[in-house]
Motif scaffolding. Structure first.
Motif, PDB file in Angstrom:
ATOM      1  N   MET A 136       0.849  -1.182   0.000  1.00  0.00           N
ATOM      2  CA  MET A 136       0.000   0.000   0.000  1.00  0.00           C
ATOM      3  C   MET A 136       0.889   1.238   0.000  1.00  0.00           C
ATOM      4  SD  MET A 136      -2.994   1.022   2.679  1.00  0.00           S
ATOM      5  CE  MET A 136      -2.221   1.822   4.054  1.00  0.00           C
ATOM      6  N   ALA A 137       0.711   2.128  -0.972  1.00  0.00           N
ATOM      7  CA  ALA A 137       1.496   3.357  -1.068  1.00  0.00           C
ATOM      8  C   ALA A 137       1.022   4.345  -0.009  1.00  0.00           C
ATOM      9  CB  ALA A 137       1.360   3.954  -2.456  1.00  0.00           C
ATOM     10  N   PHE A 138       1.972   5.073   0.534  1.00  0.00           N
ATOM     11  CA  PHE A 138       1.650   6.061   1.558  1.00  0.00           C
ATOM     12  C   PHE A 138       1.641   7.437   0.919  1.00  0.00           C
ATOM     13  CE2 PHE A 138       2.995   9.248   4.616  1.00  0.00           C
ATOM     14  CZ  PHE A 138       2.009   9.095   5.572  1.00  0.00           C
ATOM     15  N   THR A 139       0.657   8.259   1.267  1.00  0.00           N
ATOM     16  CA  THR A 139       0.600   9.637   0.792  1.00  0.00           C
ATOM     17  C   THR A 139       0.420  10.566   1.989  1.00  0.00           C
ATOM     18  OG1 THR A 139      -1.790   9.513   0.445  1.00  0.00           O
ATOM     19  CG2 THR A 139      -0.390   9.006  -1.451  1.00  0.00           C
ATOM     20  N   ILE A 140       0.920  11.791   1.821  1.00  0.00           N
ATOM     21  CA  ILE A 140       0.748  12.805   2.867  1.00  0.00           C
ATOM     22  C   ILE A 140      -0.748  13.140   2.935  1.00  0.00           C
ATOM     23  CG2 ILE A 140       1.313  15.163   3.576  1.00  0.00           C
ATOM     24  CD1 ILE A 140       3.740  13.335   3.682  1.00  0.00           C
ATOM     25  N   PRO A 141      -1.345  13.103   4.130  1.00  0.00           N
ATOM     26  CA  PRO A 141      -2.774  13.423   4.246  1.00  0.00           C
ATOM     27  C   PRO A 141      -3.083  14.836   3.753  1.00  0.00           C
ATOM     28  CG  PRO A 141      -1.972  12.396   6.256  1.00  0.00           C
ATOM     29  CD  PRO A 141      -0.768  12.695   5.408  1.00  0.00           C
ATOM     30  N   GLU A 142      -4.188  14.975   3.067  1.00  0.00           N
ATOM     31  CA  GLU A 142      -4.610  16.271   2.539  1.00  0.00           C
ATOM     32  C   GLU A 142      -4.771  17.282   3.664  1.00  0.00           C
ATOM     33  OE1 GLU A 142      -8.429  18.110   0.178  1.00  0.00           O
ATOM     34  OE2 GLU A 142      -7.854  16.039  -0.232  1.00  0.00           O
ATOM     35  N   GLY A 143      -4.252  18.487   3.445  1.00  0.00           N
ATOM     36  CA  GLY A 143      -4.398  19.576   4.406  1.00  0.00           C
ATOM     37  C   GLY A 143      -3.457  19.512   5.594  1.00  0.00           C
ATOM     38  N   LEU A 144      -2.564  18.529   5.632  1.00  0.00           N
ATOM     39  CA  LEU A 144      -1.629  18.411   6.751  1.00  0.00           C
ATOM     40  C   LEU A 144      -0.668  19.594   6.745  1.00  0.00           C
ATOM     41  CD1 LEU A 144      -0.815  16.391   9.049  1.00  0.00           C
ATOM     42  CD2 LEU A 144       0.987  15.612   7.495  1.00  0.00           C
ATOM     43  N   HIS A 145      -0.497  20.229   7.891  1.00  0.00           N
ATOM     44  CA  HIS A 145       0.453  21.340   7.999  1.00  0.00           C
ATOM     45  C   HIS A 145       1.844  20.822   7.658  1.00  0.00           C
ATOM     46  CE1 HIS A 145       2.857  24.563   9.713  1.00  0.00           C
ATOM     47  NE2 HIS A 145       1.756  25.305   9.706  1.00  0.00           N
ATOM     48  N   PRO A 146       2.626  21.549   6.859  1.00  0.00           N
ATOM     49  CA  PRO A 146       3.954  21.076   6.451  1.00  0.00           C
ATOM     50  C   PRO A 146       4.886  20.718   7.614  1.00  0.00           C
ATOM     51  CG  PRO A 146       3.351  23.039   5.207  1.00  0.00           C
ATOM     52  CD  PRO A 146       2.282  22.840   6.244  1.00  0.00           C
ATOM     53  N   ASP A 147       4.739  21.369   8.761  1.00  0.00           N
ATOM     54  CA  ASP A 147       5.570  21.034   9.926  1.00  0.00           C
ATOM     55  C   ASP A 147       5.371  19.583  10.357  1.00  0.00           C
ATOM     56  OD1 ASP A 147       6.363  23.675   9.899  1.00  0.00           O
ATOM     57  OD2 ASP A 147       5.457  24.190  11.842  1.00  0.00           O
ATOM     58  N   LEU A 148       4.199  19.026  10.036  1.00  0.00           N
ATOM     59  CA  LEU A 148       3.854  17.678  10.492  1.00  0.00           C
ATOM     60  C   LEU A 148       4.230  16.585   9.499  1.00  0.00           C
ATOM     61  CD1 LEU A 148       0.355  18.460  12.033  1.00  0.00           C
ATOM     62  CD2 LEU A 148       2.550  18.237  13.216  1.00  0.00           C
ATOM     63  N   ASN A 149       4.801  16.935   8.370  1.00  0.00           N
ATOM     64  CA  ASN A 149       5.161  15.918   7.382  1.00  0.00           C
ATOM     65  C   ASN A 149       5.986  14.769   7.968  1.00  0.00           C
ATOM     66  OD1 ASN A 149       3.683  17.123   5.376  1.00  0.00           O
ATOM     67  ND2 ASN A 149       5.447  18.044   4.355  1.00  0.00           N
ATOM     68  N   PRO A 150       6.935  15.015   8.891  1.00  0.00           N
ATOM     69  CA  PRO A 150       7.689  13.882   9.457  1.00  0.00           C
ATOM     70  C   PRO A 150       6.826  12.898  10.257  1.00  0.00           C
ATOM     71  CG  PRO A 150       8.832  15.948   9.893  1.00  0.00           C
ATOM     72  CD  PRO A 150       7.470  16.301   9.356  1.00  0.00           C
ATOM     73  N   LEU A 151       5.646  13.344  10.706  1.00  0.00           N
ATOM     74  CA  LEU A 151       4.746  12.478  11.480  1.00  0.00           C
ATOM     75  C   LEU A 151       3.555  12.003  10.657  1.00  0.00           C
ATOM     76  CD1 LEU A 151       4.593  14.343  14.925  1.00  0.00           C
ATOM     77  CD2 LEU A 151       6.241  12.633  14.133  1.00  0.00           C
ATOM     78  N   ALA A 152       3.544  12.316   9.383  1.00  0.00           N
ATOM     79  CA  ALA A 152       2.402  11.972   8.535  1.00  0.00           C
ATOM     80  C   ALA A 152       2.081  10.483   8.581  1.00  0.00           C
ATOM     81  CB  ALA A 152       2.664  12.423   7.101  1.00  0.00           C
ATOM     82  N   TRP A 153       3.105   9.648   8.753  1.00  0.00           N
ATOM     83  CA  TRP A 153       2.889   8.191   8.793  1.00  0.00           C
ATOM     84  C   TRP A 153       1.990   7.770   9.950  1.00  0.00           C
ATOM     85  CZ3 TRP A 153       4.326   5.337  13.038  1.00  0.00           C
ATOM     86  CH2 TRP A 153       5.231   5.941  13.923  1.00  0.00           C
ATOM     87  N   MET A 154       1.889   8.619  10.989  1.00  0.00           N
ATOM     88  CA  MET A 154       1.087   8.273  12.164  1.00  0.00           C
ATOM     89  C   MET A 154      -0.396   8.581  11.988  1.00  0.00           C
ATOM     90  SD  MET A 154       3.591   9.681  15.170  1.00  0.00           S
ATOM     91  CE  MET A 154       2.945   8.679  16.515  1.00  0.00           C
ATOM     92  N   VAL A 155      -0.724   9.499  11.078  1.00  0.00           N
ATOM     93  CA  VAL A 155      -2.104   9.971  10.938  1.00  0.00           C
ATOM     94  C   VAL A 155      -3.021   8.807  10.567  1.00  0.00           C
ATOM     95  CG1 VAL A 155      -3.647  11.497   9.649  1.00  0.00           C
ATOM     96  CG2 VAL A 155      -1.385  12.322  10.375  1.00  0.00           C
TER      97      VAL A 155
END
Length: 166
Positions: free
Chosen positions: A1-20
């Motif tokens: 399953m490919a992972f994508t950055i959640p829509e609307g996520l604040h850029p500061d949170l990109n390193p934690l995007a995998w947790m969303v």
């Protein structure tokens, strides 16, 4: 399953995007002042576009067959990413405890150390803690070491949670 950055996520949170998202699984707990127990847990990390993650965790004490015996611990909080891979986390428990945590992330590995705590007059006193979160084989691994009620820092709970598909 490919992972994508959640829509609307604040850029500061990109390193934690995998947790969303929402994670569910089972864990085990022990401590000198309480009997060993097993639990089911659900953890959700979500966001509203601002530079923090919302955190919700709830658990249920279960028997050896995985059947729910009763509700367990609940936590709510906020995770903020700072410069140099630093995390600041605040967590409040249903038992009357609130804690501030500071830590580091390195990819999908997070280690937090309790910075400060507050206990309501009727709550137990937690004097130290270490939390470890990590993505292991696609699952969220979580462990919490605690010092409370006159005990030294030691393992308390750990769990492995699977990502839930919407």
């Amino acid at each position: 399953m490919a992972f994508t950055i959640p829509e609307g996520l604040h850029p500061d949170l990109n390193p934690l995007a995998w947790m969303v998202g929402t994670w569910r699984g089972k864990g085990r707990g022990e401590y000198p002042t309480i009997p060993t127990f097993e639990f089911a847990q659900e953890v959700t990390f979500n966001h509203d576009g601002r530079p923090f993650l919302n955190y919700f965790s709830r658990s249920w004490i279960i028997d050896a067959e995985g059947e729910i015996i009763r509700p367990g611990a609940s936590e709510v909080g906020f995770w903020r990413v700072k410069e140099k891979n630093v995390l600041e986390v605040v967590i409040s428990h249903n038992t009357g405890i609130s804690e501030g945590w500071v830590g580091q992330f390195d990819g999908p590995k997070i280690q937090l150390v309790m910075d400060q705590g507050y206990s309501a007059p009727s709550a137990k006193i937690v004097t130290a803690g270490v939390r470890l979160y990590g993505l292991v084989a696609g699952e969220l691994f979580y462990a919490y070491d605690m010092a409370a009620e006159g005990q030294e820092l030691q393992a308390h709970i750990w769990s492995t949670l699977e990502r839930q598909v919407d």
